[in-house]
Design a protein around this motif. Structure first.
Motif, short mmCIF file in Angstrom:
data_model
loop_
_atom_site.label_atom_id
_atom_site.label_comp_id
_atom_site.label_asym_id
_atom_site.label_seq_id
_atom_site.Cartn_x
_atom_site.Cartn_y
_atom_site.Cartn_z
N UNK A 4 11.89 5.62 -18.19
CA UNK A 4 10.61 6.28 -17.88
C UNK A 4 9.81 5.54 -16.83
N UNK A 5 9.79 4.21 -16.87
CA UNK A 5 8.99 3.46 -15.91
C UNK A 5 9.52 3.62 -14.49
N UNK A 6 10.82 3.69 -14.35
CA UNK A 6 11.39 3.92 -13.01
C UNK A 6 11.08 5.33 -12.54
N UNK A 66 23.37 3.65 -7.58
CA UNK A 66 22.66 4.92 -7.69
C UNK A 66 21.55 4.88 -8.72
N UNK A 67 21.59 3.91 -9.61
CA UNK A 67 20.56 3.78 -10.63
C UNK A 67 19.35 2.98 -10.14
N UNK A 68 19.35 2.63 -8.86
CA UNK A 68 18.24 1.86 -8.28
C UNK A 68 17.64 2.64 -7.12
N UNK A 69 16.80 3.64 -7.43
CA UNK A 69 16.35 4.60 -6.42
C UNK A 69 15.02 4.24 -5.75
N UNK A 84 12.97 -1.40 -13.27
CA UNK A 84 14.18 -0.63 -12.99
C UNK A 84 15.42 -1.40 -13.42
N UNK A 85 15.49 -2.66 -13.03
CA UNK A 85 16.65 -3.46 -13.39
C UNK A 85 16.77 -3.59 -14.91
#
Length: 449
Positions: A4-6, A66-69, A84-85
């Motif tokens: 959610x935070x990302x 791809x999980x680091x947008x 994110x990490x």
């Protein structure tokens, strides 16, 4: 995979892609942290710790990019990057162990964004600095090769765009190499000062609720994992509050850019149609309408990149000066500028050392013609002929529209000797220090190329 935070960060700052270099560096910091926690506390069951290590290694290798947008242009001093990490790591660990792994209570244990992200940024900066240093060394070596190849070629030296004195073309290349050598030395010194990291200082450098044993172990493992000679700052509040060491990196990059710009400006002159003492290689057709036009594309390319790098460096230094109290919130912008600047500088250095300089040739015929049509030869006689006597001599023989009023070197020496009473041998000896001008060596300037 992220949480959610990302998603909130994407809504706030837009979707992008976190740079690969930074993701890998942050993964290395996390690996050092979790290795230190496990070694000092044995906090995790073996299967959970193995899952943590595997997930971090996969992230480091780029399997989950791809999980680091998130773009680096963001507020929050990098908090979104850290969130994110942690969310991605927690997701991977939980999916493989079915054990609860809270993205903050576990993923950020003994950590703050302010020490973890800053440490990762320094790792990236250290590596980029080493890359640019290697590029500077390559440029220096390419220029030294030209210095050696151009020995014995005498060219017209110029100041303020005007002919001054004869000099060796090797000396011209040597002056370029000298400036690059100083850049090399400066980058090496900056590299030494960039080694300290704030890891363990947490939010404001007070090492809030960090066990001492973890503090030392994390530092030790970080050095081993990164292969860099990193050390924990002995003044953690300073290391978190101030980013002048990154501004110094930008300053070093900016000086390299300035050296490239000056070199390119000189090369524009020497390869121009008006001068043509150096020949730019014909790398591609230069015009859609003019068949016989060679553009100095590689010089323009290198200079354009250096100018843009310089602009990024200026922004980095401004961001570094905008910290307040115990934190500089613009650290992601600093990283963004350093990455762009080093990308541009690296490409500019390669363009010059690999694509241009090995193919850059001296036009000896044009060099000789320009020199023997230049008043620089009269200036070269100043050591044996009084200043005002030379001025009077030139003015008495000056021909309208002619820069060099003598048909040959021999005529110049013969006439000046007769009027000044200075022996021809003395005049020839003085000119010989700069160019082959012995009697009979050349009776007249070569025909215009």
């Amino acid at each position: 995979m992220y949480g959610e935070q990302t998603r909130h960060a994407v809504e706030n700052f837009g979707r992008g892609q976190t740079p690969r270099d930074f993701i890998a560096a942050l993964a290395e910091v996390k690996k050092a942290i979790f290795t230190a926690i496990q070694e000092s506390e044995h906090r995790y069951a073996p299967e959970v710790y193995a899952a943590i290590c595997t997930a971090i290694e996969e992230i480091r290798c780029g399997l989950h990019d791809a999980a680091f947008p998130l773009p680096l242009a963001q507020g929050g001093a990098g908090t979104s990057l850290h969130m994110n990490f942690n969310e991605v790591l927690a997701s991977l660990v939980q999916s493989r162990t079915n054990v609860p792994f809270h993205f903050l209570d576990e993923g950020a244990r003994y950590q703050s964004t302010n020490d973890v992200i800053a440490t990762a940024v320094i790792i990236v900066a250290c590596r980029r600095l080493r890359e640019i240093e290697a590029g500077v060394i390559a440029l220096q070596e390419a220029l030294v090769a030209k210095e050696q190849a151009w020995r014995g070629i005498v060219v017209t030296g110029r100041t303020e765009w005007q002919d001054a004195l004869p000099m060796s073309l090797a000396q011209v290349a040597g002056a370029w190499a000298g400036a690059v050598e100083r850049d090399r030395w400066r980058l090496h010194k900056i590299k030494e000062r960039l080694r300290t990291v704030p890891l363990g200082g947490t939010a404001i450098g007070t090492a809030f609720f960090v066990p001492p044993e973890y503090l030392f172990l994390a530092e030790k493992h970080l050095r081993a994992i990164t292969g860099l000679p990193l050390s924990r700052s002995q003044n953690l509040p300073d290391a978190i509050a101030n980013q002048d060491q990154l501004a110094e990196v930008a300053s070093g990059f900016s000086l390299v850019a300035g050296t490239i710009i000056k070199l390119c400006n000189d090369l524009f002159f020497y390869t121009s149609s008006a001068v043509r003492e150096l020949v730019h290689p014909s790398l591609q057709w230069g015009s859609t309408i003019m068949p016989f036009k060679t553009n100095p594309v590689m010089i323009e390319y290198a200079k354009g990149l250096a100018m843009r790098a310089n602009a990024y460096c200026s922004a980095v230094m401004q961001y570094a000066h905008e910290g307040n109290l115990q934190l500089n919130a613009f650290l992601p912008f600093i990283l963004d500028g350093l990455l762009h600047a080093s990308d541009d500088l690296g490409e500019a250095l390669r363009a010059l050392s690999e694509k241009l300089l090995p193919r850059l040739e001296a036009s000896v015929t044009k060099i000789v013609y320009n020199l023997h049509s230049s008043l620089a030869l009269l200036n070269a006689l100043r050591a044996v002929v009084p200043y005002e006597a030379l001025k009077t001599f030139y003015e008495s023989h000056c021909k309208e529209g002619a820069c060099f009023p003598f048909a040959s070197i021999e005529e110049l020496v013969r006439t000046l000797s007769k009027e000044s009473g200075i022996a021809e041998e003395i005049l020839y000896s003085q000119l010989e220090a700069f160019a082959p001008t012995k009697p009979g060596a050349m009776s007249a300037p070569p025909e215009k190329p």
